[in-house]
Scaffold this motif. Structure first.
Motif, PDB file in Angstrom:
ATOM      1  N   ARG A 133      -2.422  21.801  -3.036  1.00 55.59           N
ATOM      2  CA  ARG A 133      -3.764  21.237  -2.930  1.00 55.59           C
ATOM      3  C   ARG A 133      -4.082  20.854  -1.488  1.00 55.59           C
ATOM      4  NH1 ARG A 133      -4.740  23.397  -6.249  1.00 55.59           N
ATOM      5  NH2 ARG A 133      -6.687  23.586  -5.123  1.00 55.59           N
ATOM      6  N   ASP A 181     -13.637  21.325  -9.794  1.00 54.48           N
ATOM      7  CA  ASP A 181     -13.871  19.876  -9.846  1.00 54.48           C
ATOM      8  C   ASP A 181     -13.735  19.252  -8.459  1.00 54.48           C
ATOM      9  OD1 ASP A 181     -14.368  19.938 -12.516  1.00 54.48           O
ATOM     10  OD2 ASP A 181     -12.418  19.150 -13.141  1.00 54.48           O
ATOM     11  N   GLU A 182     -12.722  19.687  -7.715  1.00 53.68           N
ATOM     12  CA  GLU A 182     -12.518  19.143  -6.374  1.00 53.68           C
ATOM     13  C   GLU A 182     -13.671  19.528  -5.439  1.00 53.68           C
ATOM     14  OE1 GLU A 182      -7.600  19.106  -6.416  1.00 53.68           O
ATOM     15  OE2 GLU A 182      -8.707  20.892  -5.776  1.00 53.68           O
ATOM     16  N   SER A 198     -10.831  11.149 -12.812  1.00 54.17           N
ATOM     17  CA  SER A 198      -9.897  12.157 -13.331  1.00 54.17           C
ATOM     18  C   SER A 198      -9.006  12.733 -12.229  1.00 54.17           C
ATOM     19  CB  SER A 198     -10.667  13.284 -14.031  1.00 54.17           C
ATOM     20  OG  SER A 198     -11.514  13.953 -13.121  1.00 54.17           O
ATOM     21  N   LEU A 199      -9.585  12.974 -11.037  1.00 49.63           N
ATOM     22  CA  LEU A 199      -8.793  13.550  -9.957  1.00 49.63           C
ATOM     23  C   LEU A 199      -7.811  12.538  -9.381  1.00 49.63           C
ATOM     24  CD1 LEU A 199     -11.488  15.702  -8.100  1.00 49.63           C
ATOM     25  CD2 LEU A 199      -9.632  16.485  -9.577  1.00 49.63           C
ATOM     26  N   HIS A 245      -6.445  10.130 -11.077  1.00 44.01           N
ATOM     27  CA  HIS A 245      -5.389  10.039 -12.089  1.00 44.01           C
ATOM     28  C   HIS A 245      -4.430  11.222 -11.953  1.00 44.01           C
ATOM     29  CE1 HIS A 245      -3.383   9.194 -15.858  1.00 44.01           C
ATOM     30  NE2 HIS A 245      -3.702  10.410 -16.314  1.00 44.01           N
ATOM     31  N   ARG A 246      -4.978  12.417 -11.709  1.00 47.94           N
ATOM     32  CA  ARG A 246      -4.157  13.615 -11.568  1.00 47.94           C
ATOM     33  C   ARG A 246      -3.256  13.519 -10.333  1.00 47.94           C
ATOM     34  NH1 ARG A 246      -7.819  18.646 -11.326  1.00 47.94           N
ATOM     35  NH2 ARG A 246      -8.673  17.522 -13.122  1.00 47.94           N
ATOM     36  N   GLU A 247      -3.816  13.013  -9.216  1.00 46.28           N
ATOM     37  CA  GLU A 247      -3.034  12.873  -7.988  1.00 46.28           C
ATOM     38  C   GLU A 247      -1.905  11.877  -8.166  1.00 46.28           C
ATOM     39  OE1 GLU A 247      -5.760  11.866  -4.924  1.00 46.28           O
ATOM     40  OE2 GLU A 247      -6.413  13.931  -4.584  1.00 46.28           O
ATOM     41  N   ARG A 263      -0.376  11.160 -10.884  1.00 46.16           N
ATOM     42  CA  ARG A 263       0.653  11.731 -11.755  1.00 46.16           C
ATOM     43  C   ARG A 263       1.562  12.683 -11.004  1.00 46.16           C
ATOM     44  NH1 ARG A 263      -1.391  14.410 -17.135  1.00 46.16           N
ATOM     45  NH2 ARG A 263      -2.649  15.461 -15.564  1.00 46.16           N
ATOM     46  N   THR A 264       0.956  13.460 -10.074  1.00 51.23           N
ATOM     47  CA  THR A 264       1.753  14.454  -9.351  1.00 51.23           C
ATOM     48  C   THR A 264       2.449  13.868  -8.142  1.00 51.23           C
ATOM     49  OG1 THR A 264      -0.214  15.099  -8.088  1.00 51.23           O
ATOM     50  CG2 THR A 264       0.273  16.351 -10.088  1.00 51.23           C
TER      51      THR A 264
END
Length: 539
Positions: free
Chosen positions: A247, A504-505, A531-532, A534-536, A538-539
């Protein structure tokens, strides 16, 4: 980073190697296959081709369907005259299980078409027929089954009951069988990724070894080299795709995003970038097998997933090329949405407009359409304050050229112009024609869907196969061109590996560049941020 450099170097080496292999194939095509549709500089037309010796197709062995004999073939002229039917100025004539119109094959049974592919001592099929039938036969039976039947018929036709006489007769026909196998391996090498095809080829090598051992060895070596290059290419592209999946800089702050290098820091010359895009296009086109266009519609081989058989998708290189188009579109949108300053975003838009114009001038319509697609994506299109700083006159002209109305009539006119320029070219650059690939696929798809493959009498509609061959043969002419421009590795590496935003980004980056204009956009930004983030995390 060191791994990335090694992968990229490997990919460039493979492209160079395949260019060398292609040059040999193209020499073979232009010399040995001068009648092939894709070797002719003129537009291919099914009406320009007939199959030589029409009655020849109905000389069946005792084990094949149909009972026409050599004598009946020789006496077919009177029967044909009685069966001739006139439609306007054309003449339709039947020879047993094959039907001709103005000396062009229009329909036949599958058995007759297979028999017509089998060479004899005094007969070799018309090369345009060889290309057309090998291309589209996979709609009716797998390539390994066709090859098995052709080789079996060729051997059986030489049997007389006398072992010594059989050897002499087969030795006489062997050169023509080798010629057919050579055409097959040169034009459709990917068929031989199936080990059943390689086994059959090995069996035929044993049969003809005494007569054409050197030729068979050379043919096999060229085939193995091509398949090896394909495997290396697929592995290198897969590795690059893994790198490209990384990313871009986090969107949690525009300052972090601004630290990312952009396309202008890598290349600020539109002509040079267009040249490098053309390198990528031609490199990737060179690995698309002509059969991949037809394989999309072919019946699934029930043994395809059997242990030991080649299990890769038979359209993987075509799909990878479509993925490249999508990547370029998202790369353009990412480059525009990323910068913090409006002036910088406007400069990048103007830069890509110039790149698109240079692509049009070169004849690279695929990159042109990818750039236009990226600039028309909603996260880019909504940047009104940015667009107000851009002179859009040139962009509107390019959009007009690629306007989808009237089935892309403007683009098709431009493509014909580029094709005509290529046919009379005096330089390598003038030979470049890179079509808008998704439209080419769509044309072939609708041709297949719009015409029946079989006629009511059970015959195969060979007129349809001629048209499919015409479409694909044009692609093969375009695929032959070796890119004349110097490679700029740093630019190429950036184009194929730099991280790009997801949809989305892109939307969130667009909102961060120019704030929401209404409540719906505000809600969208809030949802995307949550949402993004939260995704970041998590990763």
């Amino acid at each position: 980073m060191e791994l990335l450099k090694r992968i990229f170097t490997t990919l460039v080496t493979i492209f160079a190697s395949v260019s060398s292999v292609n040059a040999k194939e193209h020499h073979y095509t232009s010399c040995a296959l001068s009648e092939n549709p894709y070797s002719s500089p003129q537009p291919y037309s099914p009406r320009q081709h007939s199959t030589s010796c029409p009655g020849r197709a109905h000389r069946h062995t005792s084990g094949s369907s149909g009972s026409s004999s050599d004598q009946s073939c020789r006496n077919n002229n009177n029967v044909a005259a009685a069966k001739a039917r006139f439609y306007g100025h054309g003449v339709t004539t039947s020879y047993g299980e094959m039907c001709y119109h103005d000396n062009s094959l229009v329909s036949a049974s599958l058995e007759a078409l297979i028999q017509h592919l089998v060479p004899t001592v005094d007969y070799y099929p018309d090369r345009s027929y060889v290309f057309t039938f090998l291309l589209s036969s996979r709609l009716f039976l797998p390539p390994y089954e066709l090859m098995t039947r052709v080789c079996h018929l060729c051997v059986e036709q030489q049997r007389s009951g006398d072992a010594l006489l059989d050897k002499i007769r087969f030795r006489e026909v062997a050169p023509k069988l080798v010629q057919l196998l050579t055409e097959w391996t040169e034009t459709f090498p990917y068929d031989f990724r199936d080990e059943r095809m390689m086994r059959c080829l090995k069996d035929m090598t044993l049969h003809v070894a005494r007569g054409d051992e050197v030729t068979m060895q050379q043919m096999t070596q060229r085939l193995i080299k091509r398949l090896s290059a394909l495997g290396q290419y697929e592995e290198a592209v897969a590795a690059l795709n893994v790198v490209a999946m990384e990313r871009p800089a986090s969107l949690k702050s525009k300052q972090a995003s601004a630290q990312r290098s952009d396309v202008l820091s890598v290349c600020d010359d539109p002509f040079v970038l267009a040249q490098q895009l053309t390198h990528i296009e031609l490199d990737r086109l060179s690995f698309i097998g002509p059969e991949e266009f037809i394989q999309t519609f072919a019946m699934k081989d029930p043994l395809e997933n059997h242990k030991g058989f080649f299990r890769k998708r038979k359209t993987s290189n075509l799909e990878a090329y479509v993925s490249w188009f999508n990547r370029l579109s998202y790369l353009v949108a990412t480059e525009i949405c990323m910068p913090m300053k409006k002036k910088h975003r406007a400069r990048i838009i103007e830069f890509f407009i110039d790149v698109a114009q240079e692509c049009f001038n070169i004849g690279n319509f695929n990159s042109l359409m990818a750039i236009i697609t990226g600039m028309n994506m909603s996260p880019v299109a909504r940047l009104k304050k940015t667009w107000n700083k851009v002179n859009t006159d040139k962009f509107e002209i390019l959009e007009h050229q690629m306007d989808p109305s009237s089935n892309f009539s403007n683009y098709r006119t431009a493509l014909r112009g580029a094709t005509q320029r290529s046919e009379t070219a005096h330089s390598s650059q003038e030979k470049i024609v890179i079509p808008f690939f998704s439209l080419l696929i769509k044309d072939i798809y609708f041709l297949n869907e719009g015409c029946a493959s079989r006629l009511p009498n059970g015959h195969i509609n060979f007129e349809k196969l001629w048209e499919l061959a015409k479409q694909v043969s044009e692609f093969l002419v375009w695929r032959q061109v070796v890119c004349p421009f110097d490679r700029e590795r740093r630019i190429l590496q950036y184009l194929v590996t730099t991280p790009i935003f997801t949809e989305d980004e892109l939307h969130l980056a667009s909102y961060e560049s120019e704030g929401p204009e209404n409540n719906m956009e505000k809600d969208s930004r809030r949802s995307l941020r949550s949402s993004l983030l939260h995704r970041e995390n998590r990763t």
